[in-house]
Scaffold this active site. Structure first.
Site: not given
Ligand SMILES: NC(=O)c1ccc[n+]([C@@H]2O[C@H](COP(=O)([O-])OP(=O)(O)OC[C@H]3O[C@@H](n4cnc5c(N)ncnc54)[C@H](OP(=O)(O)O)[C@@H]3O)[C@@H](O)[C@H]2O)c1
Length: 281
Positions: A122, A126
């Site tokens: 991951y 990233k």
């Molecule tokens: N959550 C954390 O704690 C955290 C921490 C640090 C950084 N981040 C960053 O913040 C950002 C947002 O994270 P989040 O927590 O909001 O993520 P999330 O809730 O897991 O949502 C990610 C979304 O991406 C979609 N997705 C997956 N593959 C895809 C594709 N090929 N095309 C289009 N959509 C796709 C998923 O849809 P499906 O489920 O339908 O596949 C899901 O709705 C990311 O870049 C992540 O690395 C998050």
């Protein structure tokens, strides 16, 4: 300003939508960011001023399927950045505290001057995603954030207060520390950053450092759970005992240099943000 949000079904996207009047929020089924032709067609047709990419696959899923991690966390962001550049749009791309190795424990919070050195798939994808975006776009905001929580996502941080209030036992990791980020604070700050138009790499997190254990104890207090009950309900465990596929860096608090330069104060402390979350959800 017209915003196009990709990966719009997730935690961050759901909070971000509320900060734009003219917004096109495409869930995975509506746009697969790893499909270059679909990205080019969608971006050209919708003609946004800014693309905000929230699509990602999770930490352990990346470890299980590195090829898929490459497509979604690296190739897709590159396609979006390329398409954005083609129409003169900016791009916001999220990255993570997991670009750092987290050693030694108790070092100063990471800034963008610290070298990234990821220890899992991951984190590596990233970091490569950041590079793919900045290589293709001259108008890129990279937002590194960490341990996000908010309504609608069943992760530890977002659910622990409610579980403790209901009297449910929880396991809280006590030997891994980072910054946490309340998703409402993140979304508000991202809008502020976009409006200021200074491209670059930001670290957007609530102020301070915590572990799941300290977060759980604070959540219990805020939820009105007596300390002796919290002591009984919170089982402190080690990261190693969780048996997760991907190793986690043990110490990844972050601090933002660029926000200060454009006149944005650090976000409120994690305790203050958690207090608001517990009081309102
Ligand atoms: N959550 C954390 O704690 C955290 C921490 C640090 C950084 N981040 C960053 O913040 C950002 C947002 O994270 P989040 O927590 O909001 O993520 P999330 O809730 O897991 O949502 C990610 C979304 O991406 C979609 N997705 C997956 N593959 C895809 C594709 N090929 N095309 C289009 N959509 C796709 C998923 O849809 P499906 O489920 O339908 O596949 C899901 O709705 C990311 O870049 C992540 O690395 C998050």
């Amino acid at each position: 300003m017209r915003a196009l949000i990709t990966g719009a079904g997730g935690l961050v996207a759901t909070a971000l939508v509320q900060h734009f009047h003219d917004v096109l929020a495409l869930k995975h089924a509506a746009l697969d960011i790893s499909n270059k032709a679909a990205v080019d067609e969608g971006v050209t047709r919708l003609s946004p001023d800014v693309i905000i990419n929230c699509a990602v696959i999770g930490v352990d899923d990346c470890e299980r399927d590195p090829a898929r991690a490459q497509r979604i966390n690296v190739d897709g962001p590159g396609y979006l950045a390329d398409a954005a550049e083609g129409i003169g749009a900016a791009i916001v791309h999220f990255s993570s505290n997991y670009v750092f190795d987290g050693k030694p424990v108790k070092r100063d919070p990471y800034t963008i001057q610290d070298e990234a050195h990821p220890i899992n798939v991951y984190g590596r994808t990233k970091l490569l995603g950041e590079h793919a975006v900045t290589a293709a776009s001259t108008r890129a905001f990279i937002i590194r954030t960490s341990w996000i929580y908010g309504p609608g996502k069943e992760n530890f941080l977002g659910t622990v207060a409610a579980k403790l209030k209901r009297g449910e036992p929880v396991q809280a990791i006590g030997d891994t520390w980072a910054s946490t980020t309340y998703v409402a604070d993140l979304a508000h700050r991202v809008r502020e950053i976009i409006d200021r138009k200074t491209f670059g790499t930001y670290h957007v997190v609530n102020d301070g450092v915590c572990s799941q254990e300290s977060f759980a104890r604070c959540a219990a207090e805020l939820a009105g759970v007596p300390p002796e009950v919290a002591d009984r309900l919170i089982e402190v465990v080690s990261e190693a005992s969780m048996g997760r596929e991907a190793p986690r860096p043990p110490w990844t608090p972050m601090r933002c240099l660029l926000s200060g330069q454009i006149g944005l104060a650090p976000l409120r402390s994690w305790e203050q943000a958690l207090a608001v979350y517990v009081a309102t959800h």
